[in-house]
Design a protein around this motif. Sequence first.
Motif, PDB file in Angstrom:
ATOM      1  N   GLY A 191       9.476  70.879  25.259  1.00  0.00           N
ATOM      2  CA  GLY A 191      10.275  69.334  25.272  1.00  0.00           C
ATOM      3  C   GLY A 191      11.645  69.517  26.056  1.00  0.00           C
ATOM      4  O   GLY A 191      12.254  68.543  26.377  1.00  0.00           O
ATOM      5  N   GLU A 192      11.833  70.804  26.795  1.00  0.00           N
ATOM      6  CA  GLU A 192      13.074  70.751  27.688  1.00  0.00           C
ATOM      7  C   GLU A 192      12.490  70.738  28.972  1.00  0.00           C
ATOM      8  O   GLU A 192      11.669  71.371  29.569  1.00  0.00           O
ATOM      9  N   GLU A 193      13.070  69.746  29.896  1.00  0.00           N
ATOM     10  CA  GLU A 193      12.761  69.267  31.286  1.00  0.00           C
ATOM     11  C   GLU A 193      13.334  70.606  32.038  1.00  0.00           C
ATOM     12  O   GLU A 193      14.655  71.064  31.934  1.00  0.00           O
ATOM     13  N   GLN A 194      12.700  71.033  33.001  1.00  0.00           N
ATOM     14  CA  GLN A 194      12.900  72.196  33.830  1.00  0.00           C
ATOM     15  C   GLN A 194      13.427  71.720  35.256  1.00  0.00           C
ATOM     16  O   GLN A 194      12.931  70.908  35.788  1.00  0.00           O
ATOM     17  N   SER A 195      14.792  72.003  35.533  1.00  0.00           N
ATOM     18  CA  SER A 195      15.490  71.545  36.670  1.00  0.00           C
ATOM     19  C   SER A 195      15.755  72.844  37.562  1.00  0.00           C
ATOM     20  O   SER A 195      16.222  73.764  36.881  1.00  0.00           O
ATOM     21  N   PRO A 196      15.759  72.646  39.117  1.00  0.00           N
ATOM     22  CA  PRO A 196      16.245  73.774  39.759  1.00  0.00           C
ATOM     23  C   PRO A 196      17.453  74.057  39.729  1.00  0.00           C
ATOM     24  O   PRO A 196      18.470  72.983  39.343  1.00  0.00           O
ATOM     25  N   LYS A 197      18.060  75.179  39.762  1.00  0.00           N
ATOM     26  CA  LYS A 197      19.464  75.590  39.857  1.00  0.00           C
ATOM     27  C   LYS A 197      19.834  75.184  40.909  1.00  0.00           C
ATOM     28  O   LYS A 197      21.372  74.965  41.052  1.00  0.00           O
ATOM     29  N   ASP A 198      19.213  75.117  42.152  1.00  0.00           N
ATOM     30  CA  ASP A 198      19.861  74.399  43.455  1.00  0.00           C
ATOM     31  C   ASP A 198      18.749  73.603  44.226  1.00  0.00           C
ATOM     32  O   ASP A 198      17.635  73.845  44.120  1.00  0.00           O
ATOM     33  N   GLU A 199      19.126  72.571  44.866  1.00  0.00           N
ATOM     34  CA  GLU A 199      18.190  71.581  45.403  1.00  0.00           C
ATOM     35  C   GLU A 199      17.490  72.128  46.602  1.00  0.00           C
ATOM     36  O   GLU A 199      16.259  71.817  46.913  1.00  0.00           O
ATOM     37  N   LYS A 200      18.446  72.886  47.493  1.00  0.00           N
ATOM     38  CA  LYS A 200      17.856  73.503  48.848  1.00  0.00           C
ATOM     39  C   LYS A 200      17.179  74.892  48.546  1.00  0.00           C
ATOM     40  O   LYS A 200      16.343  75.329  49.453  1.00  0.00           O
ATOM     41  N   PHE A 201      17.876  75.872  47.810  1.00  0.00           N
ATOM     42  CA  PHE A 201      17.271  76.965  47.559  1.00  0.00           C
ATOM     43  C   PHE A 201      16.777  77.577  46.359  1.00  0.00           C
ATOM     44  O   PHE A 201      17.224  77.203  45.255  1.00  0.00           O
ATOM     45  N   GLU A 202      15.993  78.535  46.244  1.00  0.00           N
ATOM     46  CA  GLU A 202      15.557  79.296  45.217  1.00  0.00           C
ATOM     47  C   GLU A 202      15.287  80.640  45.435  1.00  0.00           C
ATOM     48  O   GLU A 202      14.980  81.146  46.324  1.00  0.00           O
ATOM     49  N   MET A 203      15.625  81.405  44.292  1.00  0.00           N
ATOM     50  CA  MET A 203      15.432  82.896  44.314  1.00  0.00           C
ATOM     51  C   MET A 203      13.920  83.266  44.175  1.00  0.00           C
ATOM     52  O   MET A 203      13.208  82.928  43.191  1.00  0.00           O
ATOM     53  N   VAL A 204      13.046  83.851  45.114  1.00  0.00           N
ATOM     54  CA  VAL A 204      11.699  83.906  45.130  1.00  0.00           C
ATOM     55  C   VAL A 204      11.347  85.587  44.763  1.00  0.00           C
ATOM     56  O   VAL A 204      10.303  85.962  44.657  1.00  0.00           O
ATOM     57  N   GLN A 205      12.345  86.414  44.918  1.00  0.00           N
ATOM     58  CA  GLN A 205      12.157  87.759  44.869  1.00  0.00           C
ATOM     59  C   GLN A 205      13.609  88.710  44.631  1.00  0.00           C
ATOM     60  O   GLN A 205      14.453  88.175  45.118  1.00  0.00           O
ATOM     61  N   TYR A 206      13.377  89.783  43.870  1.00  0.00           N
ATOM     62  CA  TYR A 206      14.610  90.456  43.680  1.00  0.00           C
ATOM     63  C   TYR A 206      14.102  91.964  43.712  1.00  0.00           C
ATOM     64  O   TYR A 206      13.088  92.483  42.997  1.00  0.00           O
ATOM     65  N   VAL A 236      16.384  87.560  47.367  1.00  0.00           N
ATOM     66  CA  VAL A 236      15.813  86.913  48.435  1.00  0.00           C
ATOM     67  C   VAL A 236      15.708  85.470  47.986  1.00  0.00           C
ATOM     68  O   VAL A 236      14.975  85.298  47.250  1.00  0.00           O
ATOM     69  N   LEU A 237      16.332  84.697  48.507  1.00  0.00           N
ATOM     70  CA  LEU A 237      16.276  83.212  48.453  1.00  0.00           C
ATOM     71  C   LEU A 237      15.475  82.431  49.651  1.00  0.00           C
ATOM     72  O   LEU A 237      15.643  82.953  50.763  1.00  0.00           O
ATOM     73  N   LYS A 238      14.880  81.531  49.053  1.00  0.00           N
ATOM     74  CA  LYS A 238      13.976  80.825  49.877  1.00  0.00           C
ATOM     75  C   LYS A 238      14.686  79.402  50.070  1.00  0.00           C
ATOM     76  O   LYS A 238      15.015  78.716  49.273  1.00  0.00           O
ATOM     77  N   HIS A 239      14.940  78.830  51.489  1.00  0.00           N
ATOM     78  CA  HIS A 239      15.401  77.547  51.755  1.00  0.00           C
ATOM     79  C   HIS A 239      13.910  76.840  51.593  1.00  0.00           C
ATOM     80  O   HIS A 239      12.878  76.686  52.593  1.00  0.00           O
TER      81      HIS A 239
END
Length: 305
Positions: free
Chosen positions: A134-149, A182-185
């Motif tokens: 029931g909780e909407e999932q929103s990105p932490k940042d509009e331009k970048f996301e973490m894809v690997q650690y 590792v962040l993805k644009h």
Amino acid sequence: MSESKSKVSKSILLQRRDQLFLLDLYDLQFLDVEYLEKHIYKGNSKPYIYRRVKGLEEEGYIQSFRVPILHLNNGQSKNVYALGKKGAREVQSLRGELDWRYDVVTRTPSHVHHQLLLSHVRGSYEEERQAPEGEEQSPKDEKFEMVQYLNEKYGYFKYDPKDDPDKLGDKPFTIRPDGVLVLKHKEKGIYIPFFLELERSYQTKQTTIQKLERYNLYCQYRLFEEKHRGYDYPVTPPRILFISCNEKGTDRLLDHSKGIDTSDTAGVLFGDFEDIIKNPYGKIFHAKGSKDPEQLYSLVDKIES
């Protein structure tokens, strides 16, 4: 005489979030209940989490132990969780590989505390993997996301000219970041690595200088392209993040870095641990080489030199 009935405990049925817990323990070595509240069992109460963890421990998926809370001087301690033997077998079935030691719980309190802090840094950049119902999932940042650690083991890289057909350099060296984000644009489709250096309280100036010099060589030789096999994606030159647990530590690291050539890196930033946890993509970092020492930058801003 009535026949006594023995209580038979029901085996725990692993859920997706339990598997995420085990996978994170494999990557990060140690986790605490605060991490579980924020990133694994989000939306559940602490009593529920403790019951769930107790069930996992009773069946051998995890092990727990207590360590002192280092910033308190009153003898307080906290529970810390590590992977158990059955949990390691589950991780192996999920990942197809396993390089793990059961005796990890014998590490010193300082090492455990350091790894716990790193886990919260990683968690602050990681997207929600399983939002509560029931909780909407929103990105932490509009331009970048973490894809690997990459943890310390996978972020480690050794350069030896004897093994290099290109003979990029004549002296061997190693880099050993505490972790790599590792962040993805999202729009450009490029992948940017950020090497994490979580400050240890008594790190010397010479140690900081050596780290920066080696990182610069790593970038100068472009070892992040083909030779470093840890990345899942083709990455750009890395940016170095020094993370301090207090303002004085940030000032000291900035002072240590003066005059050191880091021109081949994508920049060196210095930030405070609490700021990263609260606002990971905000303008919270000082930058090495900035024309204005007081100016703050975000993780991905261009540094004005």
